[in-house]
Design an enzyme around this catalytic site. Structure first.
Site, short mmCIF file in Angstrom:
data_model
loop_
_atom_site.label_atom_id
_atom_site.label_comp_id
_atom_site.label_asym_id
_atom_site.label_seq_id
_atom_site.Cartn_x
_atom_site.Cartn_y
_atom_site.Cartn_z
N HIS A 1 -60.53 16.01 -27.18
CA HIS A 1 -60.00 14.66 -27.08
C HIS A 1 -58.71 14.62 -26.26
O HIS A 1 -58.10 15.66 -25.99
CB HIS A 1 -59.78 14.11 -28.49
CG HIS A 1 -61.07 13.87 -29.23
ND1 HIS A 1 -61.12 13.45 -30.53
CD2 HIS A 1 -62.37 13.98 -28.82
CE1 HIS A 1 -62.39 13.31 -30.91
NE2 HIS A 1 -63.16 13.64 -29.89
N GLU B 1 -55.66 13.78 -26.88
CA GLU B 1 -54.44 14.34 -27.48
C GLU B 1 -54.35 15.84 -27.23
O GLU B 1 -53.27 16.38 -26.99
CB GLU B 1 -54.44 14.08 -28.99
CG GLU B 1 -54.45 12.61 -29.38
CD GLU B 1 -55.85 12.04 -29.54
OE1 GLU B 1 -56.75 12.42 -28.76
OE2 GLU B 1 -56.06 11.22 -30.44
N CYS C 1 -58.22 10.84 -34.19
CA CYS C 1 -59.28 11.06 -35.17
C CYS C 1 -58.81 12.03 -36.25
O CYS C 1 -57.90 12.83 -36.04
CB CYS C 1 -60.53 11.59 -34.48
SG CYS C 1 -60.35 13.25 -33.83
N CYS D 1 -57.69 15.49 -34.25
CA CYS D 1 -56.49 15.40 -33.42
C CYS D 1 -55.24 15.23 -34.27
O CYS D 1 -54.14 15.60 -33.85
CB CYS D 1 -56.61 14.23 -32.45
SG CYS D 1 -57.87 14.53 -31.22
C1 AOF Z 1 -59.41 10.51 -30.36
N1 AOF Z 1 -59.21 10.90 -29.07
O1 AOF Z 1 -59.93 11.31 -27.03
C2 AOF Z 1 -61.47 10.51 -28.60
C3 AOF Z 1 -61.67 10.08 -29.92
O2 AOF Z 1 -67.86 13.89 -31.51
P1 AOF Z 1 -66.38 13.96 -31.46
O3 AOF Z 1 -65.80 15.05 -32.29
O4 AOF Z 1 -65.85 13.99 -30.05
O5 AOF Z 1 -65.85 12.61 -32.14
C4 AOF Z 1 -66.12 11.38 -31.54
C5 AOF Z 1 -65.32 10.31 -32.22
O6 AOF Z 1 -63.94 10.63 -32.15
C6 AOF Z 1 -65.45 8.95 -31.53
O7 AOF Z 1 -66.50 8.19 -32.04
C7 AOF Z 1 -64.12 8.33 -31.84
O8 AOF Z 1 -64.09 7.81 -33.14
C8 AOF Z 1 -63.21 9.50 -31.74
N2 AOF Z 1 -62.87 9.68 -30.33
N3 AOF Z 1 -60.62 10.07 -30.76
O9 AOF Z 1 -58.47 10.55 -31.16
C9 AOF Z 1 -60.18 10.93 -28.18
N4 AOF Z 1 -62.50 10.57 -27.72
ZN ZN Z 2 -59.63 13.26 -31.71
#
Ligand code: AOF
Ligand code: ZN
Length: 358
Positions: free
Chosen positions: A61, A63, A86, A95
């Protein structure tokens, strides 16, 4: 007065860094689905010490990239992130833990994450670790950035946008036919950013399929509606390479050429079922051409406003006058008249773009 001045200055800086987060996030436009686009900036003592964005679903992600970039300088810093961090173990670790381990002092976020497995748990976790949290900086901008992701999360359906290209004398051009070469490149941008494009089997048989001409662009998936087709559908424009990116939705069993194209037989082809099916397959956004709508999708789009199936309308007006002779000029209206909301316009290479919400 002095104190108020300071507060104002801090607010402006917050917005500045959040806009940078959005700018970073957009670098991955068209590549993150079904994940959101997210950008992150780490600021210490008024200096940007780290930047990052989420490049693609399955990869770390935003972060994580920004913290790596900042290294030890993340300690006591403020992390700006366009979406709530997340707090779950998904394809990547949470994160929130990365931010806590890096000992940041404060996290400023654009919006909370509508994903039910995150929804405010990220905020709680950070606060529980003694980190200051602020939410809602440039929130409108952050929501617009991920309007399709948010819509899919909340409704379980893909975000649908109707589009058309018009000449100055009001003729609806087909991107693949008359006037196609006159477009200011906006269509190419849409093709890059949308996860899918819905087209009729008539159009798919006749012409080349729409693609983005931007370098490195992710091409959309083609959702080809074969309603009332005979048992065989040949799509010459679909190269073997693109066949895996297409899905034919038919109302009766059908053989498709080239081989390798997926076929889904639906008992009834309606927009609601299509948008649910696309969301289940991880598509957040889909484009529908309303010249196409006029031809064969009129019934698909009937009452789209009432049923809240279409969210957005985009129109590109080209600086050209088109001859109407021999042109089967189709307009699409549906059954209701209404003003669009939050309409914006801008110019791209001599064309005027209008975007509004249903
Ligand atoms: C963040 N930063 O850059 C993103 C987030 O399958 P995963 O582990 O990549 O989780 C996907 C979920 O994580 C997505 O649906 C959203 O809720 C969050 N995405 N969160 O803090 C990020 N891409
Ligand atoms: Zn995340």
């Amino acid at each position: 007065a002095g104190v108020r001045c300071q507060a104002q200055a801090a607010g402006d800086l917050d917005r500045h860094y959040m806009r940078r987060c959005v700018e970073l996030a957009r670098k991955a436009a068209g590549h993150t689905s079904p994940n959101p686009m997210v950008g992150c900036v780490i600021v210490r003592d008024g200096r940007v010490v780290g930047e990052g964005f989420h490049p693609k679903a399955g990869q770390p992600h935003a972060e994580v990239f920004a913290l790596r970039d900042a290294g030890d300088l993340a300690e006591n810093a403020t992390a700006y992130v366009s979406l709530e961090p997340c707090n779950h173990y998904g394809r990547t670790p949470p994160c929130t833990e990365a931010l806590i381990n890096a000992k940041v002092k404060e996290v400023v976020m654009g919006m909370t994450d509508p994903n039910p497995i995150v929804a405010s748990k990220g905020i709680e976790k950070l606060q529980g670790a003694g980190i200051d949290v602020r939410v809602g900086v440039e929130e409108v901008l952050c929501r617009k950035l991920n309007e399709a992701y948010i819509h899919r999360m909340l409704t379980g359906k893909a975000f649908a946008t109707l589009r058309a290209t018009l000449s100055m004398n009001g003729i609806v051009t087909n991107q693949l036919g008359k006037g196609a070469d006159l477009s200011g490149g906006y269509y190419s941008q849409l093709m890059k950013e949308y996860d899918g494009v819905i087209i009729s089997s008539d159009l798919a048989k006749m012409s080349t399929l729409p693609v983005s001409h931007e370098a490195g662009a992710n091409q959309p998936q083609y959702i080809i509606i074969a309603q009332g087709e005979s048992s065989r559908l040949h799509i010459p424009s679909l190269s073997e390479e693109h066949a895996s990116k297409a899905i034919v939705l038919a109302d009766s069993p059908i053989t498709v050429e080239p081989a390798g194209v997926e076929v889904a037989v639906l008992r009834q082809i309606d927009l609601d079922s299509i948008l649910q099916l696309l969301a289940q397959r991880g598509l957040c956004s889909v484009l529908v051409d309303f010249r196409e709508a006029g031809e064969s999708f009129a019934s698909l789009l009937n009452d789209f406003q009432e049923e809240k199936l279409v969210q957005k309308v985009v129109v590109e007006v080209l600086p050209v006058w088109l001859a109407s002779e021999g042109l089967n000029n189709l307009a699409f209206g549906g059954s209701q008249s209404f003003p669009l909301k939050n309409v914006e316009h801008r110019e791209v290479n001599g064309s005027v773009l209008l975007e509004g919400y249903v």
